[in-house]
Design a protein around this motif. Sequence first.
Motif, PDB file in Angstrom:
ATOM      1  N   TYR A  45     -52.187  17.402  39.137  1.00 44.68           N
ATOM      2  CA  TYR A  45     -52.645  16.517  38.069  1.00 44.68           C
ATOM      3  C   TYR A  45     -52.546  15.050  38.511  1.00 44.68           C
ATOM      4  O   TYR A  45     -53.489  14.273  38.337  1.00 44.68           O
ATOM      5  CB  TYR A  45     -51.832  16.745  36.793  1.00 44.68           C
ATOM      6  N   ILE A  46     -51.410  14.683  39.078  1.00 47.51           N
ATOM      7  CA  ILE A  46     -51.213  13.299  39.522  1.00 47.51           C
ATOM      8  C   ILE A  46     -52.214  12.944  40.617  1.00 47.51           C
ATOM      9  O   ILE A  46     -52.811  11.866  40.603  1.00 47.51           O
ATOM     10  CB  ILE A  46     -49.758  13.067  39.986  1.00 47.51           C
ATOM     11  N   ASN A  47     -52.417  13.851  41.559  1.00 42.93           N
ATOM     12  CA  ASN A  47     -53.386  13.599  42.630  1.00 42.93           C
ATOM     13  C   ASN A  47     -54.801  13.438  42.076  1.00 42.93           C
ATOM     14  O   ASN A  47     -55.542  12.541  42.501  1.00 42.93           O
ATOM     15  CB  ASN A  47     -53.349  14.712  43.671  1.00 42.93           C
ATOM     16  N   ASN A  48     -55.184  14.296  41.135  1.00 45.34           N
ATOM     17  CA  ASN A  48     -56.509  14.172  40.522  1.00 45.34           C
ATOM     18  C   ASN A  48     -56.649  12.843  39.782  1.00 45.34           C
ATOM     19  O   ASN A  48     -57.682  12.178  39.879  1.00 45.34           O
ATOM     20  CB  ASN A  48     -56.789  15.337  39.567  1.00 45.34           C
ATOM     21  N   TYR A  49     -55.612  12.469  39.048  1.00 47.05           N
ATOM     22  CA  TYR A  49     -55.646  11.202  38.309  1.00 47.05           C
ATOM     23  C   TYR A  49     -55.797  10.014  39.266  1.00 47.05           C
ATOM     24  O   TYR A  49     -56.621   9.133  39.040  1.00 47.05           O
ATOM     25  CB  TYR A  49     -54.391  11.035  37.450  1.00 47.05           C
ATOM     26  N   THR A  50     -55.003  10.013  40.322  1.00 48.88           N
ATOM     27  CA  THR A  50     -55.069   8.879  41.245  1.00 48.88           C
ATOM     28  C   THR A  50     -56.440   8.775  41.899  1.00 48.88           C
ATOM     29  O   THR A  50     -56.928   7.670  42.134  1.00 48.88           O
ATOM     30  CB  THR A  50     -53.970   8.940  42.331  1.00 48.88           C
ATOM     31  N   GLU A  51     -57.065   9.905  42.165  1.00 47.46           N
ATOM     32  CA  GLU A  51     -58.406   9.866  42.749  1.00 47.46           C
ATOM     33  C   GLU A  51     -59.425   9.264  41.774  1.00 47.46           C
ATOM     34  O   GLU A  51     -60.346   8.571  42.196  1.00 47.46           O
ATOM     35  CB  GLU A  51     -58.856  11.253  43.206  1.00 47.46           C
ATOM     36  N   THR A  52     -59.237   9.522  40.481  1.00 50.13           N
ATOM     37  CA  THR A  52     -60.188   8.980  39.501  1.00 50.13           C
ATOM     38  C   THR A  52     -60.053   7.471  39.337  1.00 50.13           C
ATOM     39  O   THR A  52     -61.016   6.815  38.940  1.00 50.13           O
ATOM     40  CB  THR A  52     -60.040   9.643  38.113  1.00 50.13           C
ATOM     41  N   ILE A  53     -58.882   6.909  39.642  1.00 54.14           N
ATOM     42  CA  ILE A  53     -58.705   5.462  39.485  1.00 54.14           C
ATOM     43  C   ILE A  53     -58.776   4.703  40.802  1.00 54.14           C
ATOM     44  O   ILE A  53     -58.668   3.483  40.813  1.00 54.14           O
ATOM     45  CB  ILE A  53     -57.373   5.120  38.776  1.00 54.14           C
ATOM     46  N   TYR A  76     -53.427   2.559  41.789  1.00 56.26           N
ATOM     47  CA  TYR A  76     -53.551   3.641  42.759  1.00 56.26           C
ATOM     48  C   TYR A  76     -52.465   3.527  43.824  1.00 56.26           C
ATOM     49  O   TYR A  76     -51.759   4.492  44.119  1.00 56.26           O
ATOM     50  CB  TYR A  76     -54.948   3.614  43.383  1.00 56.26           C
ATOM     51  N   THR A 106     -48.190  19.867  38.258  1.00 50.99           N
ATOM     52  CA  THR A 106     -47.921  18.439  38.061  1.00 50.99           C
ATOM     53  C   THR A 106     -48.448  17.597  39.209  1.00 50.99           C
ATOM     54  O   THR A 106     -49.134  16.592  38.989  1.00 50.99           O
ATOM     55  CB  THR A 106     -46.414  18.189  37.852  1.00 50.99           C
TER      56      THR A 106
END
Length: 93
Positions: A59-67, A75, A56
């Motif tokens: 996933y959150i860290n990857n998502y925040t990097e994409t935005i 972000y 989890t």
Amino acid sequence: MMLKEFCIAINRDQPNYLKGFLSCMHSADLITRVIGIEDSMVFRITECDSYLMNETEKYINNYTETIRDSDAEQYERILLAMKRLKKIFDIDN
């Protein structure tokens, strides 16, 4: 975990929504939780699916990097929520 405290940390005043979400997670065997005897808005999570625990935050860290570049405001909100949640759950970082 006090649902109201959790909702404050993530800046969402929706404790009943979160209670329903945790109930669904419990029904799906992703978590095992005990509801407070004196207060139904207090939960103790006694078990959590290992994959969920391990993946989890990634996933959150990857998502925040994409935005990061496209939605700096979102972000920052996510980073602040994660910091608050780590404080609630007494997690280092």
